[in-house]
Design a protein around this motif. Structure first.
Motif: not given
Length: 475
Positions: A5-15, A48-58
């Protein structure tokens, strides 16, 4: 679950960097940063964080599906996390995974026996679904979300949407179907202009395929609404009628099939009340029964005739018995009825005839002759959805009119009966009661013969069917 759930909630880093800044100096590609030049600036996102988020939701989706009621303690927080991701535009995979997960989570709450909690959660989730469905532009996610909605609504169950929510669903369907109807005509115009090269045609074909899948999922969402709300959905459905009528008028068989499937659901789940709208679809269904260009269209039309006979009441009696039935009889007697392309349309026609005889038999001229033609067309071995209706009616006729199908001394009819029953038992996993009734029919028929007669009859049964019955323990 907490780490997921923590991984699914994380927001992407922008620059956001100026065009002349060195992105690699502080945002290395090996750390997952990707940049694009937009409006004179470099916009970066850490994928990278987006992939982690996607894997967590899956993984959450998998847990909810596999654990069932065991997932219920995490359902509330999970839904709060997943539903906002319907609008997570940074990663298509995250959106798709969230859409796939929500029905499983709702089903876990129902499986735990907490119907009130499921309905309470659904009340807010439903509004989010219809809001996104009505405005979504990505066709791939549109079909995914309509599919998710249908599954979620089915999981929550009957009468779980308010009148306003039903109206919002209808409005979303109208928006998307109107868009796809316009695109269909734009493609036709582009092809008519004959200015397309091979790449253009390939692109149009891909769009056509994707939109066709999306249209199918819209139909499934409407089906779920009818199945769970019946006549309560009819007022909202009135708004869908104009766009459905447009699809009925198209030359494209797939477009007409979509509309006919929607009207089939209207009849099946609102019964005699659907007769108010019958003027919209009876003639197009009659025409579709004879359509030589599309077996799928004929199948949808035949199914519709069957539901009219079973659920529509007296308002449909003349149409099913006098207009549709003669065409259905022609269909099942056609020399190509059992071809690979036609078999599902044929089996739906066989099922429709069974329903007409069973529920509207008093209106059928020379019903006994029609019954014999129907019996000769058995078995059905492909369409599992229609198997029960056909074989239930066969058992009913054998119990109520034992001589109507197999007269004394008619060995050919006797052999056909056993072959039809064995084929059905071999092909389908039928309800236990119906299975036993068919086994009883088979055994009673065989016991009436002497040893040589049984041996001769049984030798005519395909070995594959015999083996299937043995594997199921029915011999």
């Amino acid at each position: 679950m907490p780490p997921l759930l923590t991984a699914a909630k994380q927001q992407p880093d922008f620059a956001v960097l100026e065009a002349d800044e060195d992105a690699e100096a502080n945002y290395a590609a090996e750390d997952g940063w990707e940049f694009a030049n937009i409006g004179g600036q470099q916009i970066g996102i850490r994928t990278t964080l987006l992939e982690e988020k996607c894997e967590a939701v899956e993984l959450i989706s998998t847990y909810a599906r596999d654990l069932g009621a065991g997932f219920v303690n995490y359902a509330g927080e999970t839904l709060e996390t997943l539903v906002p991701l319907f609008r997570f535009y940074f990663h298509e995979g995250v959106r798709a995974a969230a859409a796939a997960a929500v029905p499983h989570v709702l089903a876990s709450v129902r499986a735990a026996g907490d119907e009130a909690a499921a309905r309470q959660a659904w009340g807010q989730i439903c509004d989010r679904y219809t809001s996104v469905l009505g405005s979504e532009e990505d066709d791939t996610f549109t079909l995914q979300l309509f599919s998710s909605f249908a599954e979620a609504l089915t999981a929550v169950g009957a009468n779980s949407m308010t009148e306003a929510q039903l109206e919002a669903l209808a409005a979303a369907c109208i928006t998307q179907m109107t868009k796809y109807h316009q695109r269909m005509h734009e493609r036709a115009a582009a092809r008519a202009a004959e200015e397309l090269d091979e790449d253009d045609e390939e692109q149009l074909a891909e769009e056509e395929l994707l939109e066709g899948l999306a249209v199918d999922e819209v139909a499934k969402a409407l089906h779920a609404a009818f199945a769970t709300h019946g006549t309560a959905f009819a007022p909202a459905f009135r708004g869908v009628l104009p766009v459905a009528h447009k699809y009925l008028q198209e030359q494209d068989p797939a477009a007409r099939q979509w509309a006919i499937c929607v009207f089939d659901d209207l009849v099946e789940f609102t019964g005699p009340a659907s007769a108010t709208y019958a003027g919209e679809f009876l003639q197009p269904i009659a025409q579709a029964l004879r359509d030589a260009t599309s077996a799928d269209l004929r199948q949808a039309a035949a199914y519709g005739v069957g539901v009219m006979a079973q659920y529509g009441g007296d308002a449909y009696s003349d149409f099913v018995a006098r207009v549709a039935l003669p065409v259905l009889v022609e269909t099942i007697q056609d020399g190509e009825a059992r071809s690979e392309d036609n078999v599902f349309a044929t089996e739906n026609a066989i099922s429709a005839i069974a329903k007409i005889l069973r529920f509207q038999g008093a209106r059928v001229p020379d019903a006994a002759a029609v019954l014999r033609v129907w019996f000769a067309a058995l078995p059905i071995t492909h369409d599992a959805d229609e198997a029960a209706a056909v074989y239930e009616y066969l058992v009913q006729v054998l119990n109520e009119q034992p001589d109507a199908l197999v007269a004394a001394g008619d060995s050919a009819a006797l052999q056909h009966l056993v072959k039809a029953v064995v084929a059905g038992l071999a092909a389908f996993e039928l309800a236990p009661e119906l299975t036993q009734a068919l086994v009883d029919v088979m055994q009673k028929t065989l016991q009436a013969l002497d040893d040589s007669g049984r041996a001769a009859l049984w030798s005519g049964i395909p070995p594959a069917h015999q083996q299937a019955l043995q594997a199921k323990g029915l011999l």
